[in-house]
Design an enzyme around this catalytic site. Structure first.
Site, short mmCIF file in Angstrom:
data_model
loop_
_atom_site.label_atom_id
_atom_site.label_comp_id
_atom_site.label_asym_id
_atom_site.label_seq_id
_atom_site.Cartn_x
_atom_site.Cartn_y
_atom_site.Cartn_z
N ASN A 137 -13.28 6.54 5.83
CA ASN A 137 -13.39 5.58 6.92
C ASN A 137 -12.36 5.80 8.02
OD1 ASN A 137 -15.63 4.20 5.94
ND2 ASN A 137 -14.38 2.87 4.66
N ASN A 143 -9.70 1.79 8.23
CA ASN A 143 -11.02 1.90 8.85
C ASN A 143 -10.99 1.64 10.36
OD1 ASN A 143 -10.51 -0.84 8.49
ND2 ASN A 143 -12.66 -1.36 8.22
N HIS A 176 -4.56 6.21 -1.27
CA HIS A 176 -5.12 6.19 0.09
C HIS A 176 -4.05 6.42 1.16
CE1 HIS A 176 -8.86 5.80 2.06
NE2 HIS A 176 -8.84 4.54 2.40
N PHE A 225 -5.49 -1.15 9.85
CA PHE A 225 -5.93 -0.71 8.54
C PHE A 225 -6.75 0.56 8.72
CE2 PHE A 225 -4.73 -5.01 7.37
CZ PHE A 225 -4.07 -4.76 6.17
N TYR A 283 0.80 -1.23 0.00
CA TYR A 283 0.00 0.00 0.00
C TYR A 283 0.84 1.28 0.00
CZ TYR A 283 -3.65 -3.29 1.43
OH TYR A 283 -4.52 -4.34 1.49
#
Length: 208
Positions: free
Chosen positions: A134, A88, A41, A86, A36
């Protein structure tokens, strides 16, 4: 009653004036893991990585599902955080870490991605809702308030009909590289400015 020595150490790290904690905190949001690292994001992680790099800081400490470090900058103690849950679940680790170091919510600045801003745009706000994000939703839930400062960084929206959930986990395009580099630089400077000036002045400078 005997006090927990770890809590005493946490208190000792805080500068107090008339009993008021003055430590500031800058949080970058993202997803942990190499896959990631360069995704849209994770722009919050990307910016905070550049910020601590400029201050020659390494986020070597780990507690409450966060990596973090505390550094005195411009006579101000600053807590830098990257949640390692993560996105959220960001609030799960952030809340206990802020509590441990007695950081006030009004002294917190959160850096994160915003679909509704084009790449190259940043916006600073003193408070607000989650806007469908989120990570911010989780922070509001765990902190019990919307009243924390934000640095929103534009990642744009997909123009090819790609689902949002896929788009935010894609890397930036090569043709966006120069714009992205400028955005990261401006975001880092905004954080640096906040360590020296009131937040409303920072907004006046960078919300152009």
């Amino acid at each position: 009653m005997r006090r927990d020595s770890s809590i005493e150490k946490g208190w000792a790290l805080n500068k107090q004036i008339n009993g008021a904690v003055t430590m500031k905190c800058i949080i970058g949001l993202g997803n942990p893991g190499k896959k990631y690292e360069k995704t849209r994001h994770n722009i919050g992680f990307i910016v905070i990585d550049e910020l601590v790099k400029r201050f020659s800081i390494n986020l070597n400490k780990t507690k409450y599902k966060c990596t973090y470090e505390i550094q005195t900058i411009q006579q101000e103690k600053v807590l830098f955080i990257k949640p390692q849950t993560f996105m959220n679940l960001s609030g799960e680790g952030v809340r206990p870490l802020l509590d441990f170091y007695k950081v006030k919510v009004e002294d917190v600045l959160v850096i994160y991605d915003d679909l509704d801003l084009p790449v190259g745009k940043i916006r600073l706000r003193e408070k607000g809702g989650h806007g469908g994000h989120n990570g911010i939703r989780s922070l509001i839930e765990h902190l019990g308030t919307k009243d924390f400062k934000r640095l929103r960084i534009g990642i744009g929206r997909p123009t090819n009909g790609a689902p949002i959930v896929n788009y935010v986990l894609q890397p930036f395009l090569k043709q966006e590289a120069a714009t992205l580099a400028h955005t990261i630089d401006q975001s880092v400077k905004a954080c640096e400015t906040w360590l020296d000036k009131p937040f409303n002045e920072v907004m006046n400078i960078y919300n152009k």
